[in-house]
Design an enzyme around this catalytic site. Structure first.
Site: not given
Ligand code: GLV
Length: 322
Positions: A266, A237, A285
């Site tokens: 993000e 993360r 991601h």
């Protein structure tokens, strides 16, 4: 009648399964998250909720959601959900472990090799017409074989990553909340302190979840302990990393490079300094993004919702200690 809220567009074949048990309300966009206001108003009378990492489930949501029985998170990580508070409200939270382990490890491995062999720079070099001749050290990178690889987070994904190192004749170090004797036996991995991991590894791979303990774990002190030619990969993360410290470490050649699948914010701001650096490879991601794995993740969310609404035990409940 059950109302099943789905916060992102998923394929029709999955919606049909859920329609057997309730009315489905789906946000019909694949790449734009459901606005918070819409989420708050739609969740009010929902009995089940299929969400993604874009939705944050906090006390405000939980207070609105008085009929909610299950939140199915389409991710293995669940730092976007206050699970303890959800359980206090008698809401089951499920995630998608296991089905994405191998695919996510593959992305981590891809990033490691991409940064080590400077693939993005090399490809750009060709595209830009700079390729004039073979050069003795042209775009020379770093070997993975024979190196020391340090894995931070030896859960399923860390182990799947380590298994992939087998053909590379590496020395494997790891650091984890708890020692994992099974992984040590299977992978010939050595448990070390965080500090030793940083000092001795040529590649440092972060696969850890975000918790209060892991947040900002990779700060300037950590990067300063790493080798000057170390490569840092993050598939855990974003908030595990202090990005200001990382930018500084890359600029000052405190470390050699990084590959990141996850960012603190993000999507990343296009003006973020990380995007200006040749030695940083950033992808959006996509750790679990193979078609098959994404299908499996959606199916697992659907199965969890069907189980709970049919008064059965969820398949993959998130368990936290409160
Ligand atoms: C993705 O990051 C996940 O947690 O599944």
């Amino acid at each position: 009648m059950n109302k099943i809220l789905i916060t992102r567009k998923i394929p029709q074949k999955f919606i049909e399964q859920l329609e057997q048990i309730g009315d489905v309300v789906m946000w019909d966009k694949e790449l734009t998250p459901m606005p918070r206001e819409t989420f708050l108003s739609e969740v009010k009378d929902a009995t089940a909720c299929f969400i993604t990492l874009s939705e944050s489930v906090d006390e405000e949501v939980l207070t609105e959601a008085s009929d909610l029985k299950i939140i199915a998170n389409m991710a293995v990580g669940y730092d976007n959900i206050d699970v303890v508070r959800a359980n206090d409200h008698d809401i089951t939270v499920t995630n998608t472990p296991d089905v994405l382990t191998e695919t996510t490890a593959e992305l981590g491995f891809t990033l490691m090799l991409t940064v080590a062999r400077r693939i993005i720079e090399a490809e750009r070099y060709v595209q830009e017409g700079q390729w004039q001749s073979w050069g003795p050290y042209l775009l020379s990178g770093k070997d993975v074989h024979g190196s020391t690889v340090g894995i931070y987070g030896m859960g399923g994904i860390g182990r799947a990553f380590a298994r992939r190192l087998k053909g590379f004749n590496t020395r494997i170090l790891y650091h984890n909340r708890t020692q994992n004797p099974e992984a040590e036996k299977e992978l010939d991995a050595t448990y070390v302190s965080f500090e030793t991991l940083l000092k001795e590894s040529d590649f440092v791979i972060c696969t850890a979840p975000l918790t209060p303990q892991t947040e900002n774990q990779f700060d300037s002190k950590a990067f300063n302990l790493m080798k000057n030619d170390a490569i840092f990969i993050n598939i855990g993360r974003g908030a595990i990393v202090d990005e200001t410290a990382l930018v500084e470490a890359l600029r000052n050649h405190t470390i050699l490079g990084c590959g990141l699948d996850v960012l603190r914010q993000e999507p990343i701001d296009v003006n973020h300094p990380l995007l200006k650096l040749d030695n940083a490879v950033i992808v959006p991601h996509i750790g679990s993004a193979s078609r098959l794995t994404r299908d499996r993740m959606v199916q697992l969310c659907v199965n969890n919702i069907l189980a709970v609404l049919n008064h059965q035990l969820p398949i993959t409940p998130v368990k936290v200690n409160n």
